[in-house]
Structure formats: structure tokens, C-alpha cells
Design a protein around this motif. Structure first.
Motif, short mmCIF file in Angstrom:
data_model
loop_
_atom_site.label_atom_id
_atom_site.label_comp_id
_atom_site.label_asym_id
_atom_site.label_seq_id
_atom_site.Cartn_x
_atom_site.Cartn_y
_atom_site.Cartn_z
N ASP A 6 25.60 59.25 78.97
CA ASP A 6 25.69 57.89 78.44
C ASP A 6 26.61 57.84 77.23
N MET A 7 26.52 58.84 76.36
CA MET A 7 27.35 58.88 75.16
C MET A 7 28.84 59.04 75.53
N ILE A 8 29.10 59.88 76.53
CA ILE A 8 30.49 60.10 76.95
C ILE A 8 31.09 58.82 77.51
N GLU A 9 30.31 58.09 78.32
CA GLU A 9 30.82 56.86 78.92
C GLU A 9 31.05 55.77 77.88
N ARG A 10 30.30 55.77 76.80
CA ARG A 10 30.43 54.73 75.78
C ARG A 10 31.56 55.05 74.78
N ASN A 11 31.90 56.31 74.64
CA ASN A 11 32.93 56.72 73.69
C ASN A 11 34.24 57.01 74.45
N GLN A 12 35.17 56.07 74.41
CA GLN A 12 36.40 56.20 75.19
C GLN A 12 37.25 57.41 74.79
#
Length: 204
Positions: A6-12
Motif C-alpha cells: 500500500d505504501m509503495i502504491e501511494r508513493n510515486q
């Protein structure tokens, strides 16, 4: 801090960095080992560099865009091999710079065309494709029979190719221009086509 999906998907920025890292590692794992395989870097038995006439023909082939409709790669599938012959191997193309692999086929594959038809058949096909293949949508190239094969820069081309590993001898380079004397671009193109795919065919 735990790295979650989730963190990876939110942080471009993080996503871009990780994608680049994965692609780089995947590319290295797949590409680097090829440089150490002899079957990829060494010529097949009997492979010879293009003659000056064939090399000039190859330039005509590229200039006229023949590669846009004709591939030079027989893929390792049953239907391909049954129609065209043995599938293509990298060792057949070590002297090609750049190689002409590709799977786009508006017209048939040309990799194994060498020796399949006579020179006269090729002349007719270049000048009037539909006289031999009525359903062909290939344009005619009548000007090739009237254009002289370019001998001005053939020595420079061969010296450049020698720098990247094509084994041309000084003697071959010195007499290259004389071998193109009184030859047309059509002669050169046919010489190139008649050489395609012969190395592996002759080695078997």
C-alpha cells in the motif's frame, strides 16, 4: 518503518525507483549471461562476412525499407520451421551490424531465401512482383537496375565493420571497389538475398 504494498502504491517516487530497480536487475540477469555463451557470440561453422557486393546489397535492402515487410527470423515453432526451414540462431548474424531480425511479415520471411530461386527470378520479382506472385502488394523497384552500385565508401564501410569484429583482410578491403565496378544496385540486392540463410544450411 515497514515497507508495504500500500505504501509503495501511494508513493510515486518510491514506486518509480523500485520499478527501475526491478527492470534493471531482470535485464542484467537475462542479458549479461548471453555475452558468455559461445552460441550467441561466435559465428556458426562456415559463416563468411558479406562480400563487397553483398554488403552493398544489404545497404540497398535497408535503404528501400524491405525490412518493413519481410522479417529475417525463423521462429522456433513447428509451422515456421515447416515453411521456412531451420529456425534462426544468433551465430548466423554475428557479422550483421545492425542485424535484421524481426517478426513483422507483410511478405514472407526472407532468412532462408538464399538459393531458393534463380537470379533471374529475383530480377523479375524486383521489377514486377505481380508477374510472379499475382496477390503481392510489394511495389516494383525498376530503378535499381539502372543505378550503379555505390563503390565510393565501400572500403570505409568494411574498415568500420572490421573494428566491430568482422574479419575483413586488408587485401579484401583494397579490392572492394573494383568488385563493384559495372554492377548495379539490383545486382547487389540479389547477391545479398541469394546469401541469406546459407551458412546454417551448408553446415548441416
Amino acid at each position: 518503518m515497514k515497507l508495504t504494498h500500500d505504501m509503495i502504491e501511494r508513493n510515486q517516487a518510491l514506486l518509480i525507483i523500485l520499478v527501475i530497480l526491478v527492470v534493471a536487475v531482470g535485464g542484467l540477469v537475462e542479458i549479461v549471461p548471453l555475452y558468455f555463451q559461445k552460441s550467441v557470440t561466435e559465428p556458426v561453422a562456415g559463416l563468411k562476412p558479406y562480400t563487397p557486393l553483398q554488403l552493398t546489397g544489404r545497404d540497398v535492402y535497408v535503404r528501400e525499407g524491405c525490412y518493413n515487410c519481410h522479417s529475417q527470423m525463423v521462429r522456433p515453432f513447428r509451422a515456421e520451421v515447416e515453411r521456412y526451414g531451420h529456425y534462426s540462431v544468433a551465430g548466423e548474424f554475428v557479422y550483421d551490424h545492425p542485424f535484421q531480425w524481426g517478426s513483422k511479415r507483410t511478405g514472407p520471411d526472407l532468412h532462408r531465401v538464399g538459393g531458393r530461386y534463380s537470379d533471374e527470378w529475383h530480377r523479375l520479382h524486383v521489377n514486377d512482383p505481380r508477374s510472379l506472385v499475382p496477390e503481392s502488394n510489394m511495389p516494383a523497384y525498376p530503378w535499381l537496375a539502372k543505378s550503379a552500385a555505390n563503390a565510393e565508401d565501400i572500403e570505409a564501410k568494411m574498415r568500420a565493420l572490421r573494428r566491430v569484429g568482422v574479419p575483413y583482410a586488408d587485401g579484401e578491403i583494397a579490392k572492394a571497389a573494383s568488385e563493384l565496378k559495372d554492377r548495379t544496385e539490383e545486382d547487389a540486392l540479389i547477391a545479398y538475398l541469394q546469401n541469406l540463410g546459407l551458412a546454417l544450411k551448408n553446415a548441416r
